[in-house]
Every structure is written in C-alpha cells, then in structure tokens.
Design a protein around this motif. Sequence first.
Motif, PDB file in Angstrom:
ATOM      1  N   ILE A 149      -7.212 -19.440  11.937  1.00 39.74           N
ATOM      2  CA  ILE A 149      -7.359 -20.876  12.124  1.00 39.74           C
ATOM      3  C   ILE A 149      -8.272 -21.416  11.035  1.00 39.74           C
ATOM      4  O   ILE A 149      -9.437 -21.026  10.944  1.00 39.74           O
ATOM      5  N   ARG A 150      -7.730 -22.290  10.205  1.00 38.49           N
ATOM      6  CA  ARG A 150      -8.509 -22.904   9.120  1.00 38.49           C
ATOM      7  C   ARG A 150      -8.779 -24.348   9.490  1.00 38.49           C
ATOM      8  O   ARG A 150      -7.859 -25.179   9.522  1.00 38.49           O
ATOM      9  N   PRO A 151     -10.027 -24.698   9.799  1.00 38.51           N
ATOM     10  CA  PRO A 151     -10.371 -26.064  10.195  1.00 38.51           C
ATOM     11  C   PRO A 151      -9.865 -27.101   9.193  1.00 38.51           C
ATOM     12  O   PRO A 151      -9.995 -26.928   7.985  1.00 38.51           O
ATOM     13  N   ARG A 152      -9.241 -28.143   9.731  1.00 37.11           N
ATOM     14  CA  ARG A 152      -8.721 -29.276   8.950  1.00 37.11           C
ATOM     15  C   ARG A 152      -7.593 -28.866   7.988  1.00 37.11           C
ATOM     16  O   ARG A 152      -7.180 -29.664   7.153  1.00 37.11           O
ATOM     17  N   VAL A 153      -7.105 -27.647   8.129  1.00 43.42           N
ATOM     18  CA  VAL A 153      -5.979 -27.196   7.291  1.00 43.42           C
ATOM     19  C   VAL A 153      -4.789 -26.822   8.168  1.00 43.42           C
ATOM     20  O   VAL A 153      -3.688 -27.345   8.006  1.00 43.42           O
ATOM     21  N   GLY A 154      -5.014 -25.902   9.113  1.00 42.26           N
ATOM     22  CA  GLY A 154      -3.925 -25.486   9.984  1.00 42.26           C
ATOM     23  C   GLY A 154      -4.141 -24.081  10.524  1.00 42.26           C
ATOM     24  O   GLY A 154      -5.178 -23.465  10.292  1.00 42.26           O
ATOM     25  N   THR A 155      -3.152 -23.597  11.244  1.00 39.60           N
ATOM     26  CA  THR A 155      -3.192 -22.258  11.825  1.00 39.60           C
ATOM     27  C   THR A 155      -2.057 -21.433  11.245  1.00 39.60           C
ATOM     28  O   THR A 155      -0.917 -21.917  11.158  1.00 39.60           O
ATOM     29  N   PHE A 156      -2.362 -20.200  10.879  1.00 43.12           N
ATOM     30  CA  PHE A 156      -1.380 -19.370  10.173  1.00 43.12           C
ATOM     31  C   PHE A 156      -1.357 -17.948  10.732  1.00 43.12           C
ATOM     32  O   PHE A 156      -2.348 -17.461  11.275  1.00 43.12           O
ATOM     33  N   VAL A 157      -0.210 -17.287  10.569  1.00 46.15           N
ATOM     34  CA  VAL A 157      -0.096 -15.884  10.945  1.00 46.15           C
ATOM     35  C   VAL A 157      -0.999 -15.083  10.012  1.00 46.15           C
ATOM     36  O   VAL A 157      -0.934 -15.229   8.784  1.00 46.15           O
ATOM     37  N   ALA A 158      -1.868 -14.271  10.573  1.00 48.37           N
ATOM     38  CA  ALA A 158      -2.827 -13.519   9.764  1.00 48.37           C
ATOM     39  C   ALA A 158      -2.123 -12.508   8.870  1.00 48.37           C
ATOM     40  O   ALA A 158      -1.113 -11.907   9.246  1.00 48.37           O
ATOM     41  N   ALA A 159      -2.664 -12.338   7.682  1.00 48.01           N
ATOM     42  CA  ALA A 159      -2.152 -11.357   6.725  1.00 48.01           C
ATOM     43  C   ALA A 159      -3.253 -10.331   6.478  1.00 48.01           C
ATOM     44  O   ALA A 159      -4.135 -10.560   5.651  1.00 48.01           O
ATOM     45  N   GLU A 170      -2.060  13.882  11.675  1.00 51.45           N
ATOM     46  CA  GLU A 170      -1.421  14.024  10.366  1.00 51.45           C
ATOM     47  C   GLU A 170      -0.223  13.084  10.257  1.00 51.45           C
ATOM     48  O   GLU A 170       0.030  12.495   9.198  1.00 51.45           O
ATOM     49  N   HIS A 171       0.517  12.943  11.350  1.00 51.85           N
ATOM     50  CA  HIS A 171       1.672  12.035  11.374  1.00 51.85           C
ATOM     51  C   HIS A 171       1.243  10.590  11.128  1.00 51.85           C
ATOM     52  O   HIS A 171       1.865   9.865  10.344  1.00 51.85           O
ATOM     53  N   VAL A 172       0.174  10.157  11.787  1.00 54.36           N
ATOM     54  CA  VAL A 172      -0.300   8.779  11.609  1.00 54.36           C
ATOM     55  C   VAL A 172      -0.783   8.559  10.178  1.00 54.36           C
ATOM     56  O   VAL A 172      -0.536   7.506   9.581  1.00 54.36           O
ATOM     57  N   ARG A 173      -1.439   9.555   9.594  1.00 58.94           N
ATOM     58  CA  ARG A 173      -1.883   9.429   8.202  1.00 58.94           C
ATOM     59  C   ARG A 173      -0.685   9.316   7.254  1.00 58.94           C
ATOM     60  O   ARG A 173      -0.714   8.530   6.302  1.00 58.94           O
ATOM     61  N   ALA A 174       0.362  10.087   7.534  1.00 59.56           N
ATOM     62  CA  ALA A 174       1.559  10.020   6.697  1.00 59.56           C
ATOM     63  C   ALA A 174       2.217   8.642   6.802  1.00 59.56           C
ATOM     64  O   ALA A 174       2.692   8.082   5.808  1.00 59.56           O
ATOM     65  N   SER A 175       2.233   8.092   8.004  1.00 62.01           N
ATOM     66  CA  SER A 175       2.796   6.752   8.204  1.00 62.01           C
ATOM     67  C   SER A 175       1.981   5.704   7.461  1.00 62.01           C
ATOM     68  O   SER A 175       2.526   4.777   6.864  1.00 62.01           O
ATOM     69  N   ARG A 176       0.669   5.879   7.487  1.00 58.91           N
ATOM     70  CA  ARG A 176      -0.204   4.932   6.768  1.00 58.91           C
ATOM     71  C   ARG A 176       0.053   4.988   5.276  1.00 58.91           C
ATOM     72  O   ARG A 176       0.139   3.950   4.608  1.00 58.91           O
ATOM     73  N   ARG A 177       0.189   6.189   4.730  1.00 57.18           N
ATOM     74  CA  ARG A 177       0.460   6.316   3.292  1.00 57.18           C
ATOM     75  C   ARG A 177       1.779   5.650   2.920  1.00 57.18           C
ATOM     76  O   ARG A 177       1.877   4.958   1.898  1.00 57.18           O
ATOM     77  N   ALA A 178       2.809   5.852   3.754  1.00 54.85           N
ATOM     78  CA  ALA A 178       4.111   5.240   3.482  1.00 54.85           C
ATOM     79  C   ALA A 178       4.028   3.725   3.553  1.00 54.85           C
ATOM     80  O   ALA A 178       4.617   3.011   2.732  1.00 54.85           O
ATOM     81  N   LEU A 179       3.283   3.217   4.533  1.00 54.16           N
ATOM     82  CA  LEU A 179       3.127   1.773   4.681  1.00 54.16           C
ATOM     83  C   LEU A 179       2.427   1.167   3.481  1.00 54.16           C
ATOM     84  O   LEU A 179       2.888   0.190   2.888  1.00 54.16           O
ATOM     85  N   LEU A 180       1.291   1.749   3.097  1.00 54.18           N
ATOM     86  CA  LEU A 180       0.528   1.208   1.974  1.00 54.18           C
ATOM     87  C   LEU A 180       1.303   1.282   0.669  1.00 54.18           C
ATOM     88  O   LEU A 180       1.159   0.419  -0.202  1.00 54.18           O
ATOM     89  N   ALA A 181       2.165   2.296   0.546  1.00 53.94           N
ATOM     90  CA  ALA A 181       2.983   2.408  -0.667  1.00 53.94           C
ATOM     91  C   ALA A 181       3.986   1.273  -0.769  1.00 53.94           C
ATOM     92  O   ALA A 181       4.415   0.897  -1.866  1.00 53.94           O
ATOM     93  N   GLY A 182       4.338   0.682   0.376  1.00 50.57           N
ATOM     94  CA  GLY A 182       5.310  -0.405   0.368  1.00 50.57           C
ATOM     95  C   GLY A 182       4.710  -1.787   0.365  1.00 50.57           C
ATOM     96  O   GLY A 182       5.439  -2.782   0.348  1.00 50.57           O
ATOM     97  N   LEU A 183       3.362  -1.873   0.380  1.00 47.32           N
ATOM     98  CA  LEU A 183       2.703  -3.171   0.382  1.00 47.32           C
ATOM     99  C   LEU A 183       2.219  -3.562  -1.003  1.00 47.32           C
ATOM    100  O   LEU A 183       1.869  -2.679  -1.806  1.00 47.32           O
ATOM    101  N   PRO A 184       2.179  -4.855  -1.297  1.00 45.14           N
ATOM    102  CA  PRO A 184       1.626  -5.289  -2.590  1.00 45.14           C
ATOM    103  C   PRO A 184       0.135  -5.009  -2.663  1.00 45.14           C
ATOM    104  O   PRO A 184      -0.554  -4.976  -1.633  1.00 45.14           O
ATOM    105  N   ILE A 185      -0.369  -4.776  -3.850  1.00 45.98           N
ATOM    106  CA  ILE A 185      -1.793  -4.566  -4.043  1.00 45.98           C
ATOM    107  C   ILE A 185      -2.537  -5.880  -3.823  1.00 45.98           C
ATOM    108  O   ILE A 185      -2.116  -6.926  -4.298  1.00 45.98           O
TER     109      ILE A 185
END
Length: 218
Positions: free
Chosen positions: A62-72, A202-217
């Motif tokens: 929520i940004r006062p006097r601007v609007g409400t947005f889906v968090a990134a 180990e599975h959750v760590r592998a999922s995290r690595r795959a996710l971060l590899a697909g996200l913009p820096i």
Amino acid sequence: MTNTRSTGSIQARVVEAMRQRIVGMEPGGALSEVVLAEEFGVSRTPIREALKQLQTEGLVEIRPRVGTFVAAPSRREITELFEMKELLEGAAARLMAQRGRVPELDLLEEKIEQADRAVASDDRARYAELVHEFHDLLIQGCDNQKLQAHYRTLMNQLAYARLVQTSLDQPGRPLESEREHQMVLQLIKDKDGDTAERVMREHVRASRRALLAGLPID
C-alpha cells in the motif's frame, strides 16, 4: 445493533477470497478498492481492512496517495522465505515418518501416481497443482498444528502458486522434482525420519535454485 459475528465472517470471507485472487496475479499489478468492493458485493470498508491484513502478510504493498499493488518480493526475500520453507517442510517430513501408516500417506502415494503421469505427458500446469497438493499433504500429515499455522502464513507470503511455475519452467526440473518427491515418500514409508528430513530440505533448496534461475536479477 451490528452483528459482530456476521461482520467478522464477512471480513474473513473477503480476506480469503482476495488472498486467493492476489496469489494468481502478476507482481506489481494494481488493486482498486472500488472494483474489488463491486466484485465481492461489499462496501469499501471490509476491502480496505482486508488489504491492510494482506499487506501484513506480505502479499500487497500500500503506497499512500498512490495506490495498492500486488507485492513483488525481492530475490533476498524469496531466499529468506525459502530458507524457512526448508526448515518447516524438513521437520514435517521427519514428524510424518514417525507417525507410521497415517491416511495422508495413502493420499501422498496417489498424488505421486498422478504426478508421474503429468510429468510423462509434460502437463506442467497440472504438475504444478500436484506439487502444491503434495507439500500441503506433507504438512497435514505431520500432525503439528503450530507448524501448520506458521507454514500457512509463510506460503501466503511466498504466493507459492505464482512462483512454482517459474521453477518448473527450468529444463528438466519437473522430472527432477518428481524423483525428489518419490525419495521423500519412500523414506517416510520406511519411517526413516532423519533421512526424510535431510532429503526434503535438499528438495526445497533445489526448488529455490530453479526458481531464482528463472527470475530477473534485482
């Protein structure tokens, strides 16, 4: 006189409905109180209160006097949330392994069979649904209400339904993910709690690595 219970029920319904909608939206998308009030058939007051709660959960900004947005969430925030996800799901795997043949175990076996078919047919949308259901059953099967409550809050902050597809878009990840699920399930069936916890983490760590590899820096 206002019916407090009725008001609370409406508020809870609005919060849950908005939460489900927001986790499926693109980060940064604008949210209009007027449009949401019309959509849910309520005044703007429960919408405004719901947005405040969802901001606390980390789903909206929520940004006062601007609007409400889906968090990134930033890469750092995602990393920190996944570190907590690793701890909770690892513990859940260990606790479930200690319980023996509980109903959730039969359901996990069914999900694995369905997931095998989804991976074989390259149905990533269906597999993403089954991933969520597998992890959710694991949490239910641990039979620890405190852990479950923390996990629900965590998953809301992660907006996991939105992120899991990104990780599964990485080449070969669906097949790797399914094999990891199979290993965790077998260890739970074998009542090997310590190894089930380690492999689940180990599975959750592998999922995290795959996710971060697909996200913009950032």
